[in-house]
Design a protein around this motif. Structure first.
Motif, PDB file in Angstrom:
ATOM      1  N   CYS A 177    -100.307 -85.131  43.166  1.00 45.02           N
ATOM      2  CA  CYS A 177    -100.763 -83.741  43.087  1.00 45.02           C
ATOM      3  C   CYS A 177     -99.664 -82.792  42.610  1.00 45.02           C
ATOM      4  N   GLY A 178     -98.436 -83.285  42.510  1.00 42.17           N
ATOM      5  CA  GLY A 178     -97.328 -82.456  42.055  1.00 42.17           C
ATOM      6  C   GLY A 178     -96.904 -81.397  43.057  1.00 42.17           C
ATOM      7  N   LEU A 179     -97.163 -81.613  44.336  1.00 41.40           N
ATOM      8  CA  LEU A 179     -96.834 -80.606  45.346  1.00 41.40           C
ATOM      9  C   LEU A 179     -95.344 -80.556  45.664  1.00 41.40           C
ATOM     10  N   GLY A 180     -94.676 -81.696  45.575  1.00 38.39           N
ATOM     11  CA  GLY A 180     -93.261 -81.736  45.918  1.00 38.39           C
ATOM     12  C   GLY A 180     -93.040 -81.573  47.405  1.00 38.39           C
ATOM     13  N   LEU A 181     -91.793 -81.335  47.785  1.00 40.61           N
ATOM     14  CA  LEU A 181     -91.427 -81.120  49.192  1.00 40.61           C
ATOM     15  C   LEU A 181     -90.695 -79.790  49.312  1.00 40.61           C
ATOM     16  N   PRO A 182     -91.438 -78.674  49.278  1.00 39.21           N
ATOM     17  CA  PRO A 182     -90.806 -77.340  49.234  1.00 39.21           C
ATOM     18  C   PRO A 182     -90.396 -76.825  50.612  1.00 39.21           C
ATOM     19  N   GLY A 183     -89.675 -75.708  50.622  1.00 39.52           N
ATOM     20  CA  GLY A 183     -89.372 -74.980  51.846  1.00 39.52           C
ATOM     21  C   GLY A 183     -88.532 -75.731  52.851  1.00 39.52           C
ATOM     22  N   GLY A 184     -87.666 -76.603  52.398  1.00 38.82           N
ATOM     23  CA  GLY A 184     -86.821 -77.365  53.319  1.00 38.82           C
ATOM     24  C   GLY A 184     -87.482 -78.595  53.893  1.00 38.82           C
ATOM     25  N   THR A 185     -88.725 -78.870  53.476  1.00 40.45           N
ATOM     26  CA  THR A 185     -89.411 -80.066  53.976  1.00 40.45           C
ATOM     27  C   THR A 185     -88.650 -81.329  53.615  1.00 40.45           C
TER      28      THR A 185
END
Length: 301
Positions: A177-185
């Motif tokens: 889905c191309g969401l990645g791991l944002p926000g320090g996740t």
């Protein structure tokens, strides 16, 4: 050879440490079951999720890798069925030999891949787990229940509820889905993952039962030879036939050369298999892997 030993000896040192700690009853006998559950349901899934979420799923070698896994496990499974027919094994014994041949120690495998091949290797290892864990669990349950008959629900339910499989599926979905791991996740998952492999290796050592090596010497030796020598040879032939790239070939052969998983004992006991034989197979294969893995990796180059 020295570089391989330097990469692998800390892994086996942690296994020995886990065995000694449990023998010394430190921190307590109640600690180890809780540690195994924490690792199995939280820490290890975090490692698999993050590895697959960032893995290169568009790698053109992956379809061949999936085919290699299917061929390797399929050929080994057919051989097991043939031997069972020849020897007349009951389901309990057949299940122990099946798990001793097909199952693998994921903690040791990922630790070895991470030490030797870094992030690219871990990404491929996570993909291998996504392919192998459902298949191996399915064959293990079937082999232990073959004589009693088993429904599709009883076969599929342990696979659907398996946290490792769920983590692999979720990580692949996030990736696609191309969401990645944002926000320090990504950092949070990295911290959880960092605790997984050391704790897992300690738990592997804590689960060793050397006292189970006294009986069935020939059966234990045959099972260990098949798992630690025969299975990697089979994987190497399959990888060569399919012309897999070097890294994919190495990771595939390494996973086929791992000793069987300590969790095989729990499944064998729950389903009424030969748990004493299973405990002996786990212990001997884990001990012998300290010698066989460095030799195998040197052969792989």
């Amino acid at each position: 050879m020295l570089e391989l030993l330097l990469a692998l000896w800390p892994l086996f040192a942690l296994i020995v440490a886990g065995y000694l700690l449990r023998r010394a009853d430190f921190p307590s006998e109640a600690f180890w079951p809780g540690a195994e559950r924490l690792n199995y349901f939280v820490l290890f899934p975090a490692l698999l999720f993050s590895s697959l979420a960032m893995a290169p799923l568009d790698n053109p070698a992956l379809p061949r890798l999936a085919l290699a896994v299917g061929l390797g496990l399929g050929l080994a499974w057919l051989a097991l069925l043939l031997v069972r027919r020849m020897c007349g094994w009951p389901a309990g014994r057949f299940g122990a030999f099946t798990q001793g041949t097909l199952r693998f120690n994921t903690y040791l495998g990922l630790a070895a891949v991470g030490s030797l091949y870094g992030a690219p290797g871990l990404g491929l290892a996570a993909l291998l787990l996504a392919l192998m864990v459902p298949a191996v669990n399915l064959l293990s349950v079937w082999s232990l229940t073959a004589e009693r008959g088993v429904s599709a629900r009883s076969l599929l339910l342990p696979i659907i509820k398996n946290p490792l499989i769920l983590a692999c599926l979720a990580g692949a979905l996030v990736n696609l889905c191309g969401l990645g791991l944002p926000g320090g996740t990504d950092r949070l998952l990295a911290l959880l993952a960092a605790a997984s492999l050391p704790l897992g290796l300690l738990c592997v050592g804590a689960a060793l039962k050397p006292e189970q090596l006294r009986g069935e010497v020939s059966a234990l030796g045959i099972s260990s030879a098949i798992r630690l020598l025969g299975m990697p040879l089979l994987a190497g032939l399959v990888a060569h036939a399919l012309q897999l790239p070097a890294l994919e070939s190495s990771v595939l052969v390494l996973f086929f050369a791992l000793p069987t998983a300590p969790t095989a004992y729990v499944l064998t006991r729950q389903l009424g298999g030969d748990s004493q034989l299973m405990a002996g197979i786990i212990t001997l294969q884990t001990l012998l892997a300290a010698v066989s893995l460095p030799l195998l990796l040197r052969w792989l180059g």
